[in-house]
Scaffold this active site. Structure first.
Site, PDB file in Angstrom:
ATOM      1  N   PRO A   2      41.342  46.956  52.047  1.00  0.00           N
ATOM      2  CA  PRO A   2      42.523  45.779  51.408  1.00  0.00           C
ATOM      3  C   PRO A   2      42.685  46.619  50.554  1.00  0.00           C
ATOM      4  O   PRO A   2      42.832  47.337  49.178  1.00  0.00           O
ATOM      5  CB  PRO A   2      41.581  45.196  50.770  1.00  0.00           C
ATOM      6  CG  PRO A   2      39.982  45.748  52.198  1.00  0.00           C
ATOM      7  CD  PRO A   2      39.891  46.853  52.103  1.00  0.00           C
ATOM      8  N   GLU A   3      44.654  47.264  50.096  1.00  0.00           N
ATOM      9  CA  GLU A   3      45.177  47.632  49.234  1.00  0.00           C
ATOM     10  C   GLU A   3      45.918  46.044  49.268  1.00  0.00           C
ATOM     11  O   GLU A   3      46.099  44.966  50.035  1.00  0.00           O
ATOM     12  CB  GLU A   3      45.902  49.085  49.882  1.00  0.00           C
ATOM     13  CG  GLU A   3      44.743  50.044  50.078  1.00  0.00           C
ATOM     14  CD  GLU A   3      44.962  51.755  50.454  1.00  0.00           C
ATOM     15  OE1 GLU A   3      46.282  51.761  49.671  1.00  0.00           O
ATOM     16  OE2 GLU A   3      44.388  52.412  50.433  1.00  0.00           O
ATOM     17  N   LYS A  51      46.010  43.871  43.886  1.00  0.00           N
ATOM     18  CA  LYS A  51      44.658  43.128  44.672  1.00  0.00           C
ATOM     19  C   LYS A  51      44.103  42.187  44.150  1.00  0.00           C
ATOM     20  O   LYS A  51      43.168  42.166  44.968  1.00  0.00           O
ATOM     21  CB  LYS A  51      44.124  44.598  45.001  1.00  0.00           C
ATOM     22  CG  LYS A  51      44.897  46.085  45.588  1.00  0.00           C
ATOM     23  CD  LYS A  51      44.010  46.958  45.509  1.00  0.00           C
ATOM     24  CE  LYS A  51      43.286  47.973  44.367  1.00  0.00           C
ATOM     25  NZ  LYS A  51      42.132  49.244  44.786  1.00  0.00           N
ATOM     26  N   ARG A 251      36.351  58.247  44.169  1.00  0.00           N
ATOM     27  CA  ARG A 251      36.736  57.848  45.253  1.00  0.00           C
ATOM     28  C   ARG A 251      37.490  59.416  46.009  1.00  0.00           C
ATOM     29  O   ARG A 251      36.734  60.139  45.435  1.00  0.00           O
ATOM     30  CB  ARG A 251      38.506  57.035  44.731  1.00  0.00           C
ATOM     31  CG  ARG A 251      38.421  55.796  43.931  1.00  0.00           C
ATOM     32  CD  ARG A 251      37.498  55.039  44.171  1.00  0.00           C
ATOM     33  NE  ARG A 251      38.273  54.511  45.997  1.00  0.00           N
ATOM     34  CZ  ARG A 251      39.403  53.214  44.890  1.00  0.00           C
ATOM     35  NH1 ARG A 251      39.490  52.972  44.016  1.00  0.00           N
ATOM     36  NH2 ARG A 251      39.741  52.392  46.378  1.00  0.00           N
TER      37      ARG A 251
END
Ligand SMILES: [Zn+2]
Length: 269
Positions: A2-3, A51, A251
């Site tokens: 989900p971006e 987002k 990340r």
């Protein structure tokens, strides 16, 4: 993943499914909203901000916003009344909003909160310009990025206070396409405005579909240049794609060491 584009699409799903409808029942399955009852509220509109998802409601004389964030694995789906809630296990349901025409079900949502609509800034006020927003301001995004010139560009692009909507996928793909080593200090990135414009185009091009293609191909396995392709050959030069985990929020970064060489040899990854 989900971006910004996925969240924008999700907002559209809710808009088409329940906008204009009256909630006949709300069923929150998170402790902080267990006592919240939105039945009788009318769904005014569904919007995204970076987002973040904002479902705006009119409830008696109040204007309320149901805020949610998908993070890595959240999702909203709509179903017909009485239809089984397929796709995700029942224990991941965080909220179900029932109307006469559809049920909107939120799975594994994060930061679920109800705020007054005129106080949405409490949940999204920290965000930089929204890459997919009607008020997208590229100049402001570049200014915010440039305010910390020593920061690694890969981390700066993910910082939603700089610009809102980029996640790991668009970060990796944008940097590959511009030939930029992920740890390049922001101040050393040539044509920062061009980089930001490219990221915005990549996200925009995937609005309205769930495929996140950056290569021009929509075929499975061909959609990205470097994202989740560690150990595979670069599509441009054949060099093995690298992967590194760490940095802000731990990340993962993917890059081609040949197409994205380190400009100055200050340390190495
Ligand atoms: Zn390469």
């Amino acid at each position: 993943m989900p971006e910004g584009d996925t969240v924008w699409n999700t907002a559209q799903v809710l808009q088409r499914g329940i906008a204009g409808e009256v909630l006949t029942r709300s069923d929150f399955r998170v402790p902080q909203l267990a006592a919240t009852d939105l039945s009788g509220a009318t769904v005014v509109e569904s919007a995204s901000r970076g987002k973040h998802l904002l479902l705006r409601l009119r409830h008696r004389d109040d204007r309320l916003t149901l805020h949610s964030h998908l993070r890595m694995d959240g999702a909203w789906r709509t179903f017909k009344p009485g239809e089984p809630w397929r796709g995700r296990p029942a224990h991941l349901v965080r909220v179900a909003l029932h109307t006469q025409v559809a049920v909107a079900v939120g799975f594994h949502l994060h930061e679920l909160a109800v705020v007054r609509t005129d106080e949405e800034h409490r949940v999204v006020g920290h965000l930089g310009p929204d890459l997919l927003g009607a008020d997208w301001d590229a100049g402001e995004a570049v200014r915010r990025l440039g305010a910390k010139p020593d920061r690694a560009i890969a981390d700066a692009l993910l910082d939603q206070r700089n610009l809102a909507g980029i996640g790991n996928l668009y970060k990796a793909e944008t940097l590959f396409l511009r030939g930029i080593w992920p740890w390049t200090p922001v101040g050393d990135v040539p044509d920062l405005a061009g980089l930001v414009a490219l990221a915005q185009r990549l996200l925009s091009s995937n609005k309205g579909r769930w495929t996140q293609a950056t290569t021009g191909s929509l075929r499975k396995g061909e959609q990205q240049w470097v994202f989740e392709r560690a150990g595979k050959a670069c599509r441009r030069c054949g060099t093995t794609i690298n992967r590194w985990t760490g940095g802000d929020h731990d990340r993962i970064t993917y890059w081609c060491p040949s197409c994205q060489p380190e400009a100055h040899s200050v340390g190495s990854k």
